[in-house]
Design an enzyme around this catalytic site. Structure first.
Site, PDB file in Angstrom:
ATOM      1  N   CYS A  25      -3.443  -5.772 -11.328  1.00  0.00           N
ATOM      2  CA  CYS A  25      -4.139  -5.579 -12.698  1.00  0.00           C
ATOM      3  C   CYS A  25      -3.370  -5.725 -13.945  1.00  0.00           C
ATOM      4  O   CYS A  25      -3.697  -6.637 -14.948  1.00  0.00           O
ATOM      5  CB  CYS A  25      -4.983  -4.290 -12.681  1.00  0.00           C
ATOM      6  SG  CYS A  25      -6.311  -4.160 -11.516  1.00  0.00           S
ATOM      7  N   CYS A  73       0.718  -1.165   0.105  1.00  0.00           N
ATOM      8  CA  CYS A  73      -0.040  -0.105   0.151  1.00  0.00           C
ATOM      9  C   CYS A  73       0.931   1.199  -0.071  1.00  0.00           C
ATOM     10  O   CYS A  73       1.746   1.522   0.713  1.00  0.00           O
ATOM     11  CB  CYS A  73      -0.961   0.111   1.233  1.00  0.00           C
ATOM     12  SG  CYS A  73      -1.550   1.502   1.581  1.00  0.00           S
ATOM     13  N   CYS A  84       0.607   3.874   3.016  1.00  0.00           N
ATOM     14  CA  CYS A  84       1.149   2.965   4.258  1.00  0.00           C
ATOM     15  C   CYS A  84       2.689   3.161   4.038  1.00  0.00           C
ATOM     16  O   CYS A  84       3.085   3.452   5.107  1.00  0.00           O
ATOM     17  CB  CYS A  84       0.804   1.272   4.424  1.00  0.00           C
ATOM     18  SG  CYS A  84      -0.601   0.994   4.292  1.00  0.00           S
ATOM     19  N   CYS A 135      -2.957  -0.083 -11.049  1.00  0.00           N
ATOM     20  CA  CYS A 135      -3.075  -1.245 -10.174  1.00  0.00           C
ATOM     21  C   CYS A 135      -1.756  -2.277 -10.849  1.00  0.00           C
ATOM     22  O   CYS A 135      -2.157  -2.684 -11.840  1.00  0.00           O
ATOM     23  CB  CYS A 135      -4.162  -1.868 -10.052  1.00  0.00           C
ATOM     24  SG  CYS A 135      -4.139  -3.592  -9.389  1.00  0.00           S
TER      25      CYS A 135
END
Length: 496
Positions: A408, A60, A63, A405
């Site tokens: 993805c 993330c 994060c 992403c």
């Protein structure tokens, strides 16, 4: 006083930096953030009256940005009296998933404040940079309500850019005071609470009241409002209702951002007017908009005025363009959107009236329908979802993705191979939809992360694909879930 605190914090940061350098020189590296997992979480939390836990995922980006600030704050707070402990849990680890579920972690990073050995859990709603984290947690670890003993106390505490709630009492005991302090404990991560025996210390409002009364100070509208019902539920509703401006201003001033967050989190229908607030002709539009907001006050509708320059992320989210400004958008609780572009002041009241009467059709964000759609994996947009997926009569595997992403991007070539495998099968379609550029209206598709892959069989069954992301596993899944009747008829046709 504030300057002294800032200097002290700066000295602590410098001392921590020097300590860290010294430790590195000695080949040591001390981490102040505790690392917890399913094996030590309960024991650690039960031993703390106050502890903050970050649930994170290593992949993330938010994060990763928070990590050094969180560590820096932890190093400073370790010197606090008493020390304040910060911890973290890798919620992406399979063994910690139950822990994340227990604490209702639905996104990353999620920070929780745990009090009384974990018996009381609250969302962390403070800043994400080190100094802000430190100051916020110092207040959170102290009493839920601060006693105001002088006009100077009140002036320093209340200020003019935040919401502050002060209870005025004749004595610090009794049912009213107990209800007030209980609510302060419950809502302390959302608001700042104080209490006093003398209303003369307070900067605004009637100074002769002896209480019990709750005075809510705010930097907008009427600047303060009083309330005398100390029933916990009634008092909470009063605070929530009074804390939302008649019209929330969304601009580049960071002091407005908490109110913008509150606006988007409230359960009302949300009306948003986006305009160039530096324009000379915007005054009449603003004035009329405020009139409309006043008219609908108390009717479950909240209003926001967004400056064009500060609202670029909102424009991207809603899929609208600057050329449509002044632009009004309504977002209701069902997630449906309603839009009117190039709105004029006189349009506002009639259009809101039509919306309330159900006469305005929803707006669905969609990419343009592709002129050519010849690649093995077909492109679906919001405007073609019904025809390509629900009315095609085919077995459709649909990937919902975000262009940025990484997972993805990794899945894309695998789906290409699956699509090539089915190129000669007219009853199977492999497709993709950019979920950041198209609204997903159908409740069967619950997209909480990317990629999300769903399969709709020709006979109407919709299944989420949760298997391994390999060509063989995806093909096997399709074969097990496709409409067997259509598949059988095709096989017979081929044999004939």
């Amino acid at each position: 006083m504030a300057k002294t605190v800032s200097v002290w914090v700066a000295l602590v940061v410098l001392a921590c930096s020097l300590t860290a350098i010294s430790a590195e020189e000695n080949g040591e590296s001390k981490e102040f953030v505790l690392t917890l997992d399913h094996s030590n979480f309960s024991d650690t939390v039960s031993n703390h009256d106050f502890i903050v836990v970050e649930f994170y995922a290593p992949w993330c980006g938010h994060c990763q940005s928070l990590a050094p600030e969180y560590e820096k704050a932890a190093s400073i707070l370790s010197k606090h009296d008493p020390p304040i402990t910060l911890a973290k849990v890798d919620a992406n680890e399979e063994a910690n998933r139950d822990l994340a579920s227990q604490y209702e972690v639905s996104g990353f990073p999620t920070l929780k404040i745990l009090r009384n050995g974990g018996k009381n859990v609250q969302e962390y709603k403070g800043p994400r940079e080190a100094d802000g984290i430190v100051e916020f947690l110092k207040k959170q670890s102290g009493p839920a309500s601060i006693e105001i003993k002088s006009a100077e106390d009140a002036s320093n505490f209340i200020g003019d850019k935040k919401i502050v709630i002060i209870g005025v009492f004749s004595k610090f005991s009794g049912e009213e005071f107990e209800n007030y302090t209980a609510l302060a404990e419950k809502l302390r991560s959302d608001y700042e609470f104080g209490h006093t025996l003398d209303a003369k210390y307070l900067p605004r409002g009637e100074s002769s009241v002896t209480g019990p009364v709750v005075r809510l100070f705010k930097p907008f509208d009427e600047l303060f409002v009083d309330f005398k019902d100390f029933n916990g539920e009634a008092l909470e509703k009063f605070i929530e209702a009074s804390s939302i401006p008649l019209v929330t201003l969304f601009n580049s001033d960071p002091s407005n951002h908490p109110f913008v967050i509150k606006f988007y989190n409230n359960p009302h229908d949300k009306v948003m007017l986006f305009a160039n607030l530096s324009s000379e002709v915007v005054d009449s539009l603003q004035s009329k908009y405020r009139e409309v907001a006043e008219h609908y006050k108390g009717q479950g509708i909240s209003f926001l005025l967004g400056d064009l320059e500060a609202s670029q992320a909102a424009f991207q989210y809603f899929g609208v363009k600057e050329s449509q400004v002044p632009l009004i958008i309504i977002l209701n609780n069902d997630g449906k959107k309603y839009l009117k572009a190039n709105v004029e002041a006189d349009h506002l009241a009639p259009w809101l009236k039509d919306y309330k009467e159900g006469k305005v059709p929803p707006y669905v964000k969609s990419e343009p329908i592709p002129v050519e759609n010849n690649e093995p994996v077909k492109v679906v947009v919001a405007d073609t979802l019904e025809d390509m997926v629900f009315k095609s009569g085919k077995n459709v595997l649909l990937k919902f993705y975000a262009p940025w992403c990484g997972h993805c991007q990794k899945l894309a070539p695998i789906l290409d191979e699956v699509a090539v495998h089915y190129e000669k099968d007219a009853n199977v379609l492999i497709a993709k939809l950019d979920a950041t550029a198209n609204d997903i209206e159908d409740p069967n598709f619950e997209v909480r992360g990317y990629p999300a892959v769903y399969f709709r069989s020709a006979d109407g069954n919709i299944t989420s694909y949760e298997g391994d992301r390999t060509k063989e596993d995806i093909i096997d899944f399709i074969e097990k879930n496709r409409d067997k009747t259509v598949h059988h008829q095709e096989s017979v046709k081929d044999e004939l």
